[in-house]
Design a protein around this motif. Structure first.
Motif, short mmCIF file in Angstrom:
data_model
loop_
_atom_site.label_atom_id
_atom_site.label_comp_id
_atom_site.label_asym_id
_atom_site.label_seq_id
_atom_site.Cartn_x
_atom_site.Cartn_y
_atom_site.Cartn_z
N MET A 130 -19.96 3.57 -8.83
CA MET A 130 -18.55 3.58 -9.24
C MET A 130 -17.72 4.34 -8.21
O MET A 130 -18.09 5.44 -7.77
N VAL A 131 -16.60 3.77 -7.83
CA VAL A 131 -15.69 4.40 -6.87
C VAL A 131 -15.03 5.59 -7.55
O VAL A 131 -14.55 5.50 -8.67
N THR A 132 -15.01 6.73 -6.85
CA THR A 132 -14.46 7.95 -7.43
C THR A 132 -13.14 8.40 -6.81
O THR A 132 -12.52 9.33 -7.33
N ASN A 133 -12.72 7.78 -5.70
CA ASN A 133 -11.51 8.27 -5.03
C ASN A 133 -10.70 7.15 -4.37
O ASN A 133 -10.21 7.30 -3.26
N GLU A 134 -10.54 6.04 -5.05
CA GLU A 134 -9.83 4.90 -4.48
C GLU A 134 -8.43 5.28 -3.98
O GLU A 134 -8.01 4.89 -2.89
N GLY A 135 -7.71 6.07 -4.77
CA GLY A 135 -6.35 6.48 -4.37
C GLY A 135 -6.35 7.29 -3.10
O GLY A 135 -5.48 7.12 -2.24
N ASP A 136 -7.31 8.19 -2.96
CA ASP A 136 -7.40 9.00 -1.74
C ASP A 136 -7.68 8.13 -0.52
O ASP A 136 -7.09 8.33 0.55
N ALA A 137 -8.58 7.17 -0.66
CA ALA A 137 -8.92 6.29 0.45
C ALA A 137 -7.71 5.44 0.85
O ALA A 137 -7.43 5.28 2.04
N GLN A 138 -6.98 4.94 -0.15
CA GLN A 138 -5.78 4.17 0.16
C GLN A 138 -4.73 5.04 0.83
O GLN A 138 -4.06 4.61 1.78
N ARG A 139 -4.57 6.26 0.36
CA ARG A 139 -3.56 7.17 0.94
C ARG A 139 -3.87 7.48 2.40
O ARG A 139 -2.98 7.48 3.24
N ARG A 140 -5.15 7.75 2.71
CA ARG A 140 -5.50 8.06 4.11
C ARG A 140 -5.25 6.85 5.00
O ARG A 140 -4.74 6.98 6.11
N ILE B 243 0.86 -1.19 0.00
CA ILE B 243 0.00 0.00 0.00
C ILE B 243 0.89 1.24 0.00
O ILE B 243 1.81 1.34 0.81
N ASP B 244 0.63 2.14 -0.90
CA ASP B 244 1.32 3.44 -1.00
C ASP B 244 2.82 3.28 -0.75
O ASP B 244 3.35 3.70 0.27
N MET B 245 3.50 2.69 -1.70
CA MET B 245 4.93 2.39 -1.56
C MET B 245 5.77 3.63 -1.28
O MET B 245 6.79 3.55 -0.63
#
Length: 102
Positions: free
Chosen positions: A63-73, A24-26
């Protein structure tokens, strides 16, 4: 009863895969093997999924709109859990860490 859309289920599956794989978020977690710290008592892992799902946004079509933001948090919480000197920016809002259910 409506079910989660395929897109949401795919996001959760990929998040779980990256989490278990240690990827996750390398950029943020590059030199941290966070997996042992999350598995100690279960509560840290619970908070990771809480933050991911609380931050995840879905549009009217499922549809998911912010997968990257959720992973980052979620990655920021992991980093702070493993390295208390790391400052989460912006700080978590209460709604991001609110546990839902029993």
């Amino acid at each position: 009863m409506p079910r989660l859309s395929e897109d949401v289920r795919a996001s959760l599956r990929l998040f779980a895969f990256y989490l278990a794989n240690g990827t996750i978020d390398m950029e943020l977690l590059e030199d941290i093997d966070y997996r042992p710290a999350l598995m100690e008592f279960g509560s840290p892992l619970e908070m990771v999924f809480t933050i991911f799902t609380n931050v995840l946004e879905v549009d009217e079509n499922g549809m998911v709109t912010n997968e990257g933001d959720a992973q980052r948090r979620a990655a920021q919480w992991i980093r702070h859990h493993c390295d208390p000197s790391y400052e989460v920016d912006p700080p978590f809002q209460p709604w991001e860490t609110e546990l839902i259910g029993p």
